[in-house]
Enzyme design. Sequence first.
Site, PDB file in Angstrom:
ATOM      1  N   HIS A 162      -8.565  -1.165   9.895  1.00  0.00           N
ATOM      2  CA  HIS A 162      -7.460  -1.879   8.933  1.00  0.00           C
ATOM      3  C   HIS A 162      -6.737  -1.282   7.818  1.00  0.00           C
ATOM      4  O   HIS A 162      -5.847  -1.718   7.144  1.00  0.00           O
ATOM      5  CB  HIS A 162      -7.931  -3.083   8.927  1.00  0.00           C
ATOM      6  CG  HIS A 162      -6.913  -4.262   8.947  1.00  0.00           C
ATOM      7  ND1 HIS A 162      -6.670  -5.067   7.867  1.00  0.00           N
ATOM      8  CD2 HIS A 162      -6.250  -4.645  10.081  1.00  0.00           C
ATOM      9  CE1 HIS A 162      -5.674  -6.044   8.417  1.00  0.00           C
ATOM     10  NE2 HIS A 162      -5.284  -5.755   9.750  1.00  0.00           N
ATOM     11  N   LYS A 164      -4.131   0.734   5.320  1.00  0.00           N
ATOM     12  CA  LYS A 164      -2.937   1.262   5.275  1.00  0.00           C
ATOM     13  C   LYS A 164      -2.571   2.015   4.128  1.00  0.00           C
ATOM     14  O   LYS A 164      -2.230   1.521   3.025  1.00  0.00           O
ATOM     15  CB  LYS A 164      -1.898   0.050   5.228  1.00  0.00           C
ATOM     16  CG  LYS A 164      -2.261  -0.893   6.657  1.00  0.00           C
ATOM     17  CD  LYS A 164      -2.465  -2.475   6.059  1.00  0.00           C
ATOM     18  CE  LYS A 164      -2.664  -3.163   7.122  1.00  0.00           C
ATOM     19  NZ  LYS A 164      -3.625  -4.273   6.892  1.00  0.00           N
ATOM     20  N   ASP A 169      -0.049  15.576  -0.665  1.00  0.00           N
ATOM     21  CA  ASP A 169      -0.541  16.768  -1.374  1.00  0.00           C
ATOM     22  C   ASP A 169      -1.794  16.259  -2.267  1.00  0.00           C
ATOM     23  O   ASP A 169      -1.960  17.108  -3.384  1.00  0.00           O
ATOM     24  CB  ASP A 169       0.510  17.262  -2.512  1.00  0.00           C
ATOM     25  CG  ASP A 169       1.731  17.880  -1.646  1.00  0.00           C
ATOM     26  OD1 ASP A 169       1.437  18.096  -0.598  1.00  0.00           O
ATOM     27  OD2 ASP A 169       2.911  17.837  -1.995  1.00  0.00           O
TER      28      ASP A 169
END
Length: 230
Positions: A162, A164, A169
Amino acid sequence: MAGGGMERWCWAAVAGAALGLAVALEALPWALRRLRAGRRRRPRHEVLFFPSQVTCTEALLKEADAGCAAGPRVCGCSLPHGESALSRLLSVLLAARASLELCLFAFSSPQLGRAVQLLHRRGVRVRVVTDCDYMALKGSQIGLLRKAGIQVRHDQDLGYMHHKFAIVDRKVLITGSLNWTTQAIQNNRENVLILEDEDFVRIFLEEFEHIWEEFNPTKYTFFPQKKSSH
C-alpha cells in the site's frame, strides 16, 4: 614634547589601521564562504494538494521528450496552460537524471506513465514495486511499463503493498496519500510531500530495497509443492 606626542599618536593610528586591515583580510575568506552559502539553492521542501486543477501537460511532456535543446513545444489543445499540482509532480519526476524508484499501490495515470517511460528511454534506471491485485486492473500502467523494458516487482497477495512513494536520483523523496491514478489526481482530496532531505531519503531507500529483495521473482511461490504423505 608636544611634537613628539603628536608623532607617537600618528604612529599609533597607523598601527591600529594596519591591525584592523589585517583582521579584515583574515576574516574575508570566512565572509565570502558565508555569502556563497547564503546563495546556495535551498533543499526542496514542497507540498502539493489534490485534486489537481485540470491543465495541459502535453506541452511539458513533449518538451521533456524532445530535450531542452529543441526548445519548448507548443500544444494546441483547448485545456488551460498553466501550473497545477500534476504538472509540478511531473516536473519533479522529469528532472531525474540517474535513477527513479517507484513504490506504488495503484498506477493508472497516463501522464505519469508517459513520464516514467520517457525517463527509461532517456537512460534513467527505473525500478517499480507495486501491488499484484491492482496491477491487473483495467487502465493500469504496469503492463505498459513492463513492455517498455522497465523492471517491475510485486507482492503475492499477502496483504496490500500500500505504499505510495518515489525517490528521484536518490536525493528527492515524493510521498503522501496520492495513488497515481486519474481518479485520485482529478477528484480526491490528497497530499504529496516533496522533500530533499538525506535522512528521510535514506530511510525510504532502505524500505524500497527491502521490499525489492522480498519481491524477488525467484522467491515467488504461486505453485507451492504439495507435501508428500507417507
